[in-house]
Design a protein around this motif. Structure first.
Motif, mmCIF file in Angstrom:
data_model
loop_
_atom_site.group_PDB
_atom_site.id
_atom_site.type_symbol
_atom_site.label_atom_id
_atom_site.label_comp_id
_atom_site.label_asym_id
_atom_site.label_seq_id
_atom_site.Cartn_x
_atom_site.Cartn_y
_atom_site.Cartn_z
ATOM 1 N N GLY A 120 -132.505 47.475 16.300
ATOM 2 C CA GLY A 120 -132.778 48.199 17.527
ATOM 3 C C GLY A 120 -132.488 47.457 18.803
ATOM 4 O O GLY A 120 -132.724 47.997 19.899
ATOM 5 N N ARG A 121 -131.973 46.229 18.724
ATOM 6 C CA ARG A 121 -131.663 45.509 19.952
ATOM 7 C C ARG A 121 -130.295 44.853 19.841
ATOM 8 O O ARG A 121 -129.809 44.582 18.756
ATOM 9 N N GLU A 122 -129.697 44.622 21.008
ATOM 10 C CA GLU A 122 -128.375 44.017 21.039
ATOM 11 C C GLU A 122 -128.464 42.499 20.901
ATOM 12 O O GLU A 122 -129.359 41.862 21.459
ATOM 13 N N THR A 123 -127.520 41.946 20.164
ATOM 14 C CA THR A 123 -127.481 40.519 19.890
ATOM 15 C C THR A 123 -126.047 40.025 20.000
ATOM 16 O O THR A 123 -125.109 40.722 19.601
ATOM 17 N N LEU A 124 -125.882 38.824 20.534
ATOM 18 C CA LEU A 124 -124.577 38.185 20.535
ATOM 19 C C LEU A 124 -124.338 37.511 19.192
ATOM 20 O O LEU A 124 -125.235 36.849 18.655
ATOM 21 N N GLU A 125 -123.144 37.661 18.670
ATOM 22 C CA GLU A 125 -122.711 36.925 17.485
ATOM 23 C C GLU A 125 -121.571 36.005 17.930
ATOM 24 O O GLU A 125 -120.485 36.467 18.269
ATOM 25 N N ILE A 126 -121.838 34.717 17.965
ATOM 26 C CA ILE A 126 -120.846 33.736 18.377
ATOM 27 C C ILE A 126 -120.398 32.979 17.138
ATOM 28 O O ILE A 126 -121.229 32.489 16.369
ATOM 29 N N GLY A 127 -119.088 32.914 16.908
ATOM 30 C CA GLY A 127 -118.573 32.334 15.679
ATOM 31 C C GLY A 127 -117.630 31.170 15.904
ATOM 32 O O GLY A 127 -116.923 31.090 16.915
ATOM 33 N N ARG A 128 -117.637 30.259 14.932
ATOM 34 C CA ARG A 128 -116.717 29.133 14.915
ATOM 35 C C ARG A 128 -116.128 29.024 13.518
ATOM 36 O O ARG A 128 -116.861 28.854 12.535
ATOM 37 N N LYS A 129 -114.804 29.120 13.405
ATOM 38 C CA LYS A 129 -114.164 28.958 12.107
ATOM 39 C C LYS A 129 -114.206 27.489 11.683
ATOM 40 O O LYS A 129 -114.091 26.598 12.520
ATOM 41 N N VAL A 130 -114.366 27.280 10.374
ATOM 42 C CA VAL A 130 -114.430 25.920 9.847
ATOM 43 C C VAL A 130 -113.428 25.754 8.708
ATOM 44 O O VAL A 130 -113.015 26.725 8.071
ATOM 45 N N PHE A 131 -113.056 24.506 8.457
ATOM 46 C CA PHE A 131 -112.089 24.172 7.421
ATOM 47 C C PHE A 131 -112.792 23.963 6.083
ATOM 48 O O PHE A 131 -114.016 23.768 6.032
ATOM 49 N N PRO A 132 -112.040 23.999 4.968
ATOM 50 C CA PRO A 132 -112.658 23.793 3.648
ATOM 51 C C PRO A 132 -113.447 22.495 3.534
ATOM 52 O O PRO A 132 -114.500 22.468 2.897
ATOM 53 N N ASN A 133 -112.968 21.423 4.173
ATOM 54 C CA ASN A 133 -113.719 20.161 4.086
ATOM 55 C C ASN A 133 -115.054 20.249 4.818
ATOM 56 O O ASN A 133 -116.027 19.572 4.447
ATOM 57 N N ASP A 134 -115.127 21.097 5.865
ATOM 58 C CA ASP A 134 -116.409 21.309 6.546
ATOM 59 C C ASP A 134 -117.380 22.053 5.633
ATOM 60 O O ASP A 134 -118.569 21.701 5.549
#
Length: 220
Positions: A86-100
């Motif tokens: 029922g509320r708005e949320t920010l989704e902030i993403g960072r792609k990571v590598f297989p070793n991460d």
């Protein structure tokens, strides 16, 4: 704003800005936003320009997700505005590598998640949080989704999604979230085995402190 001043006219003779930007869901290509303080230090208090807008369709009956690609001094990230409970949320993403991924989780446990036949009851525990990823992970995650998804290149907020097989790319979509819903992990597995993993933080919309529309010769 030093990093982005070249995007904006400063002459007193410039035409006044006619487009107003009041909410991050209305961002367009070339717009700039500034985040407030947040645990993920590489985006905290940072300024970013919108470099691309794409669309993900991952759940039947729900609206497709508009994803903004952000570029700034700290690198490239993603942003979406979600409706959660029922509320708005920010989704902030960072792609990571297989070793991460291997540094954060037991790789066999993570691999067990990536199977549509394996159900959606997986629990994933963090083994370590690398220094370069501080603030991006939680200690434990529970799987919420394991479905087929569709990537549509471009902005579809004002038009219907393409139904042509040439208009989208299918992938297997997996989502895990922390119990307090502050963090998530998204995995996309494409034909041929290419896998993209994104660490996500969920934050209040108020974390976007300022926004500046790109001037387009005085037109909105």
């Amino acid at each position: 704003m030093k990093f982005f001043k070249s995007l904006f006219g400063e002459s007193k003779n410039d035409k006044p800005e006619t487009r107003h930007l009041d909410h991050p869901r209305d961002l367009q290509l070339g717009d700039v936003l500034k985040f407030g303080f947040m645990p993920a230090v590489d985006v905290s208090n940072g300024e970013f320009v919108i470099k691309a807008i794409n669309t993900y369709d991952t759940a039947a009956g729900q609206k497709p997700k508009t994803v903004f690609s952000l570029e700034g001094v700290a690198g490239e990230f993603s942003l979406a505005v979600l409706k959660q409970r029922g509320r708005e949320t920010l989704e902030i993403g960072r792609k990571v590598f297989p070793n991460d991924v291997e540094a954060i989780f037991d790789i066999e446990a993570f691999g067990a998640v990536l199977s549509l036949e394996g159900g959606t009851q997986h629990i994933l525990n963090r083994h370590n949080e690398p220094q370069g990823l501080m603030g991006w992970t939680a200690s434990v995650y529970y799987q919420e989704a394991g479905v087929e998804g569709y990537f549509h290149a471009g902005d579809y907020r004002e038009k219907a999604l393409s139904e042509s097989v040439d208009g989208y790319t299918a992938f297997d979509y997996y989502l895990l979230v922390s119990p307090d819903r502050s963090h998530g992990i998204q995995a996309e597995v494409y034909d041929g085995g290419r896998t993209e993993v994104t660490l996500q933080c969920y934050l209040p919309v108020s974390k976007v402190e300022e926004m500046w529309p790109l001037k387009r010769d005085g037109n909105s």
